[in-house]
Write a protein that holds these residues in place. Structure first.
Motif, mmCIF file in Angstrom:
data_model
loop_
_atom_site.group_PDB
_atom_site.id
_atom_site.type_symbol
_atom_site.label_atom_id
_atom_site.label_comp_id
_atom_site.label_asym_id
_atom_site.label_seq_id
_atom_site.Cartn_x
_atom_site.Cartn_y
_atom_site.Cartn_z
ATOM 1 N N VAL A 505 34.731 34.751 42.254
ATOM 2 C CA VAL A 505 35.005 35.959 42.206
ATOM 3 C C VAL A 505 34.439 36.995 43.083
ATOM 4 N N GLY A 509 36.015 36.749 46.732
ATOM 5 C CA GLY A 509 36.809 37.826 46.471
ATOM 6 C C GLY A 509 38.264 37.001 46.125
ATOM 7 N N VAL A 510 38.564 36.224 45.672
ATOM 8 C CA VAL A 510 39.826 35.413 45.553
ATOM 9 C C VAL A 510 40.618 36.477 44.594
ATOM 10 N N GLN A 511 40.163 37.047 43.763
ATOM 11 C CA GLN A 511 40.935 38.034 43.001
ATOM 12 C C GLN A 511 41.682 39.136 43.798
ATOM 13 N N GLN A 512 41.306 39.497 44.887
ATOM 14 C CA GLN A 512 41.597 40.569 46.063
ATOM 15 C C GLN A 512 42.245 39.850 47.020
ATOM 16 N N VAL A 513 42.290 38.695 47.120
ATOM 17 C CA VAL A 513 42.618 38.171 48.567
ATOM 18 C C VAL A 513 44.185 38.507 48.933
ATOM 19 N N ASP A 514 45.052 38.609 48.082
ATOM 20 C CA ASP A 514 46.361 38.835 48.323
ATOM 21 C C ASP A 514 46.680 40.443 48.244
#
Ligand SMILES: Cc1cc2nc3c(=O)[nH]c(=O)nc-3n(C[C@H](O)[C@H](O)[C@H](O)COP(=O)(O)OP(=O)(O)OC[C@H]3O[C@@H](n4cnc5c(N)ncnc54)[C@H](O)[C@@H]3O)c2cc1C
Ligand SMILES: Cc1cc2nc3c(=O)[nH]c(=O)nc-3n(C[C@H](O)[C@H](O)[C@H](O)COP(=O)(O)OP(=O)(O)OC[C@H]3O[C@@H](n4cnc5c(N)ncnc54)[C@H](O)[C@@H]3O)c2cc1C
Lengths: 525, 457
Positions: A505, A509-514
């Motif tokens: 997280v 920052g995987v939640q923002q990666v897209d």
């Protein structure tokens, strides 16, 4: 339209066994599995290749089947079996009279059983409860389901069979009391396909009733949920069973570098929707303490659950363990007037081969042909040399290669970069779960905390995937691992999870990666 | 068992950022401090940046930092920032930055705005202060990037990073793997191993040569955060000079080399200031009436008892071992054994999803304190001489807020200030470097970057 003689539904042990059996008998056979192979009950079982001891007192038929198959599988599927041996032990909590009944029943069923002294038991298994009063050695073993299924499929392919993962059976076309076409949907692409066939084998386990419904034949299965806990240590080197009438949390199975305690037994309405209850976990750990004092304080890695495909007196609603574990082959012609389908229901993983044999025998009878079964004679690919799995085999393989390459993706389970590349390419998959089932990726102490990112990076490097799909694979794998971690989270494991959160997280920052566009004005300077 | 005893004015339990910072702030004022901890703290797992507030409750990146902190304080009266006020946050940031600068570990940024920097999968994260070595990665700059990784290093994947980052950047992002023969022999390359390699000029020379011949149109070059450990500054300066373009580091999976650099600076400074730092021991505390009397440290040679006039409880909450959550659903603080409020139903500690939008419920539990950060047991008054910091505090979540280091520094500074008041009385001490105001926005002008912003090139 794709044409085949036989369609097998279900890519668990039973289906894979039926595919192989039919292919060896010369039928052009195709297996359809809605998900990956071994994601049904076979990939969520306890890991025990039964000697039959567990059933000797209560279900002698099952016991006899188990010991016969146990001997055959040791021969044909050696590489998937770790020949651990097993113990039945009487703890102070167990009825002392049961032990003698157990010995007699084992002898009656042909299960080799030897009593050993408690001193000898403790020499073999120092962690066991010293208050145990009696101990018996039986030929239990531990068996890796995914390798077993894969071996059956590879063998079938060598005989012209085929197996398609991620192909769900969605319906049938019937003409004059026979199935002519099996309809299937690719669950990844959504593409529909029709398959013309002469015969259908329903080996969908706990889902066999759903297949029956699609085919218009009544078939009532009971889904008996059982939960298990993967302990972080191997704890014991042989399978350890309580010597009593089967109950909760009374078997400890060493599998690779871990040990699995189980199980529970609770009937559930839907084989796809069940939760692991905190009370189940607590009860297994409490019972486990009676076998191995201190077990409840050891680290639990994860919990998982499977659904037993129980087929009993149809309509009766007996609770889990009272429904027979023996299997049945249902010929839907005599039973329901559907000319070319059989269902193989019930049973155990240990008896998968025998179940397949009986199923394909029924198929032959129905088609009026006489072709003998060969599955007990020929070893599975990879097991030809008869060498059993051993916990050190990965290290031995590396030693044999004369050293190690320098990129270890998963240090817990010793998975290298080139292994991940090879499996991803061979199976043309980008599901990290598929890779896990083959390589044990993410199944060790960190439960994917480190290797998920690495494996995603390797997959992307292979140039298989657009970044968005790599991200999806990464998040999906983390969520899949999370499901099993959450039920056993307490104590020091909370720290591991905080670390995983920090990595995925915060740090990555995987939640923002897209989010492809930076929100305006974030960086005002 | 033999028992030995030792007295400090202050014992800090925990060696993460808040423990080391609180100890430093105190040691600088001449207080005799001992730091005792079970493990090395969370710094080894972090980005090495100082996050103050990265995300709003809706998960959006924070753009107007002062306003967002004010808004948070107004909305969440029990948030640590509400307890410390912005004064201690600014002081904490300022003094941290000054300590790092003195040790040649410059941090850029200030409390006026967040920086946006790339992550190792090519996402971005916002942070308040970043090591100088990361500054050139700013997403605000528009010059093309070349992302460089090393074959055989399993914690950094330039193609994956570049593919994701290109989708959100206005500039091109290219990538390059270097295959260094000297790394090929190494079995398991960790970030720390690479950092040690990069302390060596010969390795840097080889890397610079390979990068230079693949530069293309890149105006800046990104590396995993392994550019030197002991000689980090030399390493960055030398590589920058050789390559001829600004460089920037991108945090990798743990162990975090940038976090280790901070850890080293703080620990060396503490030792220089006469503090004792002992790592590797579990600590048990005892009350003496309504005060904490002593702590007992179990070590190989027997138990040692430490007495102190005040204690800082910087043990890191559920993630650090400061709060223990048991299978039976009970939660308690690990040193003094006090119960901690929270759900007794362990299935409600976490959400069904790991990557959900909200903080995991258990992250929000913590040790109750009063407005001075003094430990507040379930009944009775506050424990006057125990001050609680950072992750031990309830009502915040470092991960989802992106506020870990900011809260650590603010609470460390507040605790140190309260302790000095307690020990010495509220006498004037060295003048505060930040005016006593209660908003980041108005006071922040006084906190400025160490030595200019941007990399030295
Ligand atoms: C908790 C537990 C512990 C157990 N422990 C042991 C043990 O130690 N030893 C032992 O021998 N046995 C054990 N068993 C029993 C054993 O696991 C099962 O009997 C065996 O795995 C069943 O295999 P199967 O192939 O019949 O079913 P499954 O493995 O469930 O295979 C059925 C497959 O059909 C697929 N499918 C369903 N619907 C469709 C569709 N529409 N289209 C295509 N495919 C479909 C499913 O995805 C699934 O993969 C245990 C069972 C449980 C639940
Ligand atoms: C012998 C043995 C040894 C083991 N050893 C270990 C170990 O050492 N370490 C360890 O961590 N774990 C171990 N496990 C547990 C294992 O990791 C898994 O937890 C277990 O196999 C259950 O799978 P899962 O957690 O992926 O299940 P889930 O996450 O519940 O789902 C599994 C898969 O099934 C698919 N699926 C489920 N339902 C559907 C549906 N309706 N339609 C389509 N697809 C569906 C999902 O897509 C998913 O990919 C072991 C298991 C066994 C059987």
């Amino acid at each position: 339209m794709y044409q085949t003689e036989v369609v097998v539904i279900g890519g668990g042990a039973t289906g894979a066994g039926a595919l192989r059996d039919a292919a060896l008998r010369g039928f052009k056979t195709l297996l359809l599995e809605r998900s990956d192979f071994g994601t049904g009950t076979s990939g969520r079982y306890h890991g025990l290749l039964h000697s039959g001891g567990r059933y000797a007192v209560k279900d002698p038929l099952s016991a006899r089947e188990c010991i016969a198959e146990n001997i055959i599988l040791h021969r044909i599927a050696a590489a998937t079996i770790e020949d651990t041996g097993g113990l039945f032990v009487a703890t102070p909590d167990d009825d002392p009279a049961y032990a003698d009944r157990f010995v007699t029943a084992c002898r009656d069923s042909g299960i080799p059983v030897t009593e050993i002294s408690i001193a000898e038991m403790l020499r073999r298994e120092p962690r066991l409860n010293p208050a145990i009063t009696r101990a018996f050695v039986v030929p239990d073993a531990s068996c890796e389901p995914w390798a077993l299924i894969e071996g059956n499929i590879r063998s079938a392919r060598a005989y012209g069979g085929d197996a398609w993962p991620y192909h769900q059976v969605t319906g049938f076309e019937r003409q004059n009391g026979r199935i002519t076409v099996v309809r299937t949907r690719d669950t990844r692409s959504g593409e529909e396909q029709s398959i013309a066939c002469d015969f259908v084998v329903n080996a969908a386990g706990a889902w066999a009733g759903q297949i029956g419904e699609l085919a218009g034949v009544p078939l009532t299965m009971t889904a008996g949920k059982g939960s298990m806990i993967v302990m972080n240590h191997r704890i014991v080197n042989s399978v350890v069973n309580r010597c009593h009438l089967p109950g909760d949390g009374d078997i400890l199975v060493p599998v690779g570098s871990v040990a699995i305690i189980g199980t529970t037994s609770i009937n559930v309405p839907d084989p796809d929707a069940f939760e692991i209850e905190p009370a189940e976990i607590d009860s297994m750990l409490r019972e486990g303490e009676k076998l191995v004092p201190g077990l409840a304080k050891m680290r639990s890695l994860r919990a998982y659950a499977g659904v037993r495909p129980l087929y009993g007196n149809e309509g009766a609603s007996a609770e889990g363990r009272d429904v027979s574990r023996a299997f049945a082959v249902l010929d839907h012609r005599s039973r329901d007037g559907l000319g070319n389908m059989i269902s193989i229901v019930g049973g155990k993983l240990t008896t998968y081969r025998l179940m397949a044999e009986h199923g394909v025998d029924a198929l032959c009878r129905s088609l009026g042909v006489d072709r003998p079964c060969h599955t007990a004679d020929e070893p599975l690919p990879g097991s030809e040399n008869g060498v059993h799995y051993s916990i050190t085999h990965r290290l031995a393989a590396i030693e044999a290669r004369g050293g190690d390459e320098n990129s270890l993706v998963c240090e817990c389970e010793y998975v290298t970069r080139s292994q991940v590349e090879q499996v991803a390419a061979e199976r043309s998959t980008h599901d990290l779960g598929d890779i896990r089932r083959e390589l044990r990726l993410g199944m060790g102490p960190c439960q994917g905390g480190f290797c998920t990112y690495r494996a995603a990076g390797v997959l992307h490097d292979l140039n298989h995937l657009p970044p968005r799909e790599t991200n999806e694979a990464l998040c999906h794998f983390l969520e899949e691992r999370w499901k099993g971690i959450k039920p056993v989270l307490w104590g020091d494991d909370l720290r591991q999870i905080q670390l995983d959160e920090e990595i995925y997280v915060n740090l990555l920052g995987v939640q923002q990666v897209d989010d492809t566009v930076e929100p305006a004005g974030v960086d005002r300077r | 068992m033999k028992r030995r005893g030792r007295h400090f004015e202050v014992v800090v339990i925990g060696a993460g950022l808040s423990g080391l910072a609180a100890a430093s702030f105190l040691a600088e004022e001449g207080v005799r401090v001992g730091v005792i901890a079970k493990g090395g703290g969370f710094l080894h797992f972090t980005s090495g940046c100082v996050d103050v507030l990265g995300r709003t409750t809706g998960g959006k990146p924070v753009s107007d930092l002062p306003a967002s902190v004010d808004e948070l304080i107004a909305r969440a009266p029990f948030h640590p920032y509400a307890l410390t006020g912005t004064h201690h946050l600014l002081e904490g940031l300022h003094r941290f930055q000054a300590m790092m600068t003195e040790a040649d570990l410059d941090f850029v940024g200030d409390a006026q705005a967040n920086l946006t920097l790339p992550t190792a999968i090519g996402s971005t994260r916002v942070t308040c202060l970043a090591p100088d070595s990361m500054a050139a990665g700013s997403m605000r700059e528009t010059s093309p990037m070349l992302i460089v990784g090393f074959r055989g290093f399993r914690d950094f994947y330039p193609p994956y990073l570049a593919a994701n980052l290109s989708r959100r950047s206005s500039f091109p992002v290219r990538q390059l793997y270097l295959d260094l023969p000297s790394f090929r022999q190494r079995h398991h390359l960790l970030s720390v191993d690479l950092a040690r390699e990069l302390d060596d000029p010969a390795t840097r020379k080889e890397i610079a040569r390979l990068v230079k011949s693949n530069l293309g149109d890149a105006g800046r070059v990104g590396f995993p955060a392994v550019l030197g450990l002991e000689r980090h500054r030399d390493s960055v300066l030398d590589l920058t000079e050789r390559i001829g373009h600004p460089l920037f580091e991108i945090p990798t999976l743990p162990p975090s080399v940038p976090g280790m650099r901070i850890n080293r600076v703080l620990r060396r400074r503490l030792l220089r200031n006469g503090a004792r730092v002992e790592i590797g021991f579990r600590v048990q505390g005892r009350f003496d009436g309504d005060r904490a009397g002593e702590i007992v440290v179990d070590s190989a040679g027997g138990a040692t008892t430490y007495t102190a006039d005040a204690f800082v409880l910087a043990t890191g909450g559920t993630g650090g071992g400061g709060i223990i959550a048991r299978q039976d659903g009970s939660l308690h603080e690990s040193v003094f054994g006090l119960p901690v409020q929270g759900s007794a139903d362990r299935s409600s500690w976490y959400h069904q999803r790991f990557l959900g939008p909200d903080p995991q419920p258990i992250s929000l539990t913590g040790v109750a304190v009063n407005a001075r950060l003094q430990l507040l047991p379930a009944s009775g008054g506050a424990v006057e001489n125990v001050f609680v910091t950072a992750s031990n505090l309830p009502h915040w979540d470092p991960v989802h807020e992106g506020s870990g280091e900011g809260v650590a520094l603010a609470t460390a500074h507040k605790a140190a200030t309260e302790i000095l008041d307690l020990l010495r009385g509220p006498l004037p001490r060295s003048a505060p470097s930040v005016t006593e105001r209660d908003s980041l926005g108005t006071a922040a002008g006084h906190v400025s970057a160490g030595r200019g912003t941007g990399t030295r090139s």
